[in-house]
Motif scaffolding. Structure first.
Motif, PDB file in Angstrom:
ATOM      1  N   VAL A  90      25.162  -9.877 -16.063  1.00 21.15           N
ATOM      2  CA  VAL A  90      24.571 -11.176 -16.409  1.00 21.15           C
ATOM      3  C   VAL A  90      23.258 -10.755 -17.515  1.00 21.15           C
ATOM      4  O   VAL A  90      22.335  -9.916 -17.800  1.00 21.15           O
ATOM      5  CB  VAL A  90      23.317 -10.879 -15.188  1.00 21.15           C
ATOM      6  N   THR A  92      20.536 -12.091 -19.524  1.00 16.08           N
ATOM      7  CA  THR A  92      19.819 -13.745 -19.441  1.00 16.08           C
ATOM      8  C   THR A  92      18.747 -13.139 -21.202  1.00 16.08           C
ATOM      9  O   THR A  92      18.642 -12.239 -21.831  1.00 16.08           O
ATOM     10  CB  THR A  92      18.274 -12.803 -18.314  1.00 16.08           C
ATOM     11  N   VAL A 137      28.040 -13.571 -16.656  1.00 15.29           N
ATOM     12  CA  VAL A 137      26.907 -14.196 -15.917  1.00 15.29           C
ATOM     13  C   VAL A 137      26.106 -15.019 -17.219  1.00 15.29           C
ATOM     14  O   VAL A 137      25.669 -13.528 -17.471  1.00 15.29           O
ATOM     15  CB  VAL A 137      26.643 -14.474 -15.015  1.00 15.29           C
ATOM     16  N   ILE A 139      21.935 -16.819 -18.072  1.00 13.96           N
ATOM     17  CA  ILE A 139      20.956 -17.363 -17.922  1.00 13.96           C
ATOM     18  C   ILE A 139      19.775 -17.425 -18.952  1.00 13.96           C
ATOM     19  O   ILE A 139      19.439 -16.590 -19.948  1.00 13.96           O
ATOM     20  CB  ILE A 139      19.845 -16.423 -16.422  1.00 13.96           C
ATOM     21  N   VAL A 151      21.938 -21.346 -15.045  1.00  5.58           N
ATOM     22  CA  VAL A 151      22.746 -20.458 -15.082  1.00  5.58           C
ATOM     23  C   VAL A 151      24.446 -20.937 -15.738  1.00  5.58           C
ATOM     24  O   VAL A 151      24.629 -22.208 -15.100  1.00  5.58           O
ATOM     25  CB  VAL A 151      23.085 -19.751 -13.607  1.00  5.58           C
ATOM     26  N   TYR A 153      28.359 -19.491 -15.261  1.00  6.87           N
ATOM     27  CA  TYR A 153      28.956 -18.301 -14.713  1.00  6.87           C
ATOM     28  C   TYR A 153      30.373 -18.747 -15.579  1.00  6.87           C
ATOM     29  O   TYR A 153      30.843 -19.132 -16.444  1.00  6.87           O
ATOM     30  CB  TYR A 153      29.448 -19.675 -13.084  1.00  6.87           C
ATOM     31  N   THR A 158      27.681 -24.444 -14.615  1.00  2.21           N
ATOM     32  CA  THR A 158      27.145 -23.933 -14.470  1.00  2.21           C
ATOM     33  C   THR A 158      26.027 -24.567 -13.169  1.00  2.21           C
ATOM     34  O   THR A 158      26.837 -25.441 -12.347  1.00  2.21           O
ATOM     35  CB  THR A 158      26.206 -25.065 -15.410  1.00  2.21           C
ATOM     36  N   ALA A 161      19.526 -21.808 -10.804  1.00  4.89           N
ATOM     37  CA  ALA A 161      18.615 -20.194 -10.521  1.00  4.89           C
ATOM     38  C   ALA A 161      17.301 -20.236 -10.420  1.00  4.89           C
ATOM     39  O   ALA A 161      16.244 -20.274 -11.143  1.00  4.89           O
ATOM     40  CB  ALA A 161      18.982 -19.209 -11.187  1.00  4.89           C
ATOM     41  N   PRO A 166      21.084 -16.064 -10.061  1.00  5.97           N
ATOM     42  CA  PRO A 166      22.427 -16.499  -9.679  1.00  5.97           C
ATOM     43  C   PRO A 166      23.175 -16.317  -8.431  1.00  5.97           C
ATOM     44  O   PRO A 166      22.979 -15.338  -7.743  1.00  5.97           O
ATOM     45  CB  PRO A 166      23.796 -15.955 -10.721  1.00  5.97           C
TER      46      PRO A 166
END
Length: 175
Positions: A90, A92, A137, A139, A151, A153, A158, A161, A166
């Motif tokens: 993920v 971010t 992923v 964010i 988010v 994916y 989309t 969150a 997610p």
């Protein structure tokens, strides 16, 4: 104390032996351990990003190692433990411009994804992380702010969150 795992054997298994009871004059016993899993610093996904490990926490007594690393309700385990977790990277993007990366294996506040254990009479702990490094992923902050995080994916879909994580069940379907 930080300890590195032994180099991988022919099956790709890395391990370490840790004494639970020192038996010396001071009669020390192991209170707890934390095993952190993260992307290698040399990984293309990790370059120029802050990294947060996905932690497994094991308490061997009731002193509560959780204050440092455990999250959610601890699971009580007797005998040997085998844990297999599917992890997804993920990435971010934060409002301050920083970018972080972590391996996400479910919201650990919920027992079904918790990796915090109180273990009794244990001889072996076996952790089998499966990292889907090509199932990324992303964010991003809400635009305009405030609001839920956005988010994206691995399949391009989309969503929002609302609790900073997610949808793990959705990710498991994309393995």
């Amino acid at each position: 104390m930080q300890m590195d795992l032994d180099p991988a054997n022919g099956d790709g298994v890395r391990q370490i032996r840790i004494a639970l009871d020192g038996g010396t004059k001071c009669r020390w016993t192991l209170s707890g351990i934390r095993v952190g899993i993260q992307l290698a610093k040399t990984s293309a996904l990790a370059k120029w990003k802050d990294m947060t490990p996905a932690n497994y926490v094991f308490d061997f007594d009731d002193e509560g190692y959780s204050n440092a690393f455990g999250k959610g309700k601890r699971r009580e385990i007797r005998g040997n433990l085998h844990s297999a977790t599917d992890f997804f990277p993920v990435i971010t993007h934060h409002l301050d411009g920083k970018i972080s990366v972590k391996l996400f294996g479910g919201d650990t506040r919920y027992e079904q994804w918790s990796r915090y254990y109180r273990v009794y009479s244990i001889n072996q702990i076996r952790i089998e992380p499966v990292v889907y490094s090509n199932k990324i992923v992303t964010i991003t902050p809400p635009n305009p702010s405030p609001g839920d995080l956005n988010v994206t994916y691995p399949d391009g879909s989309t969503g929002k969150a609302p609790y900073i994580y997610p949808d793990y069940k959705k990710l498991l379907l994309m393995r």
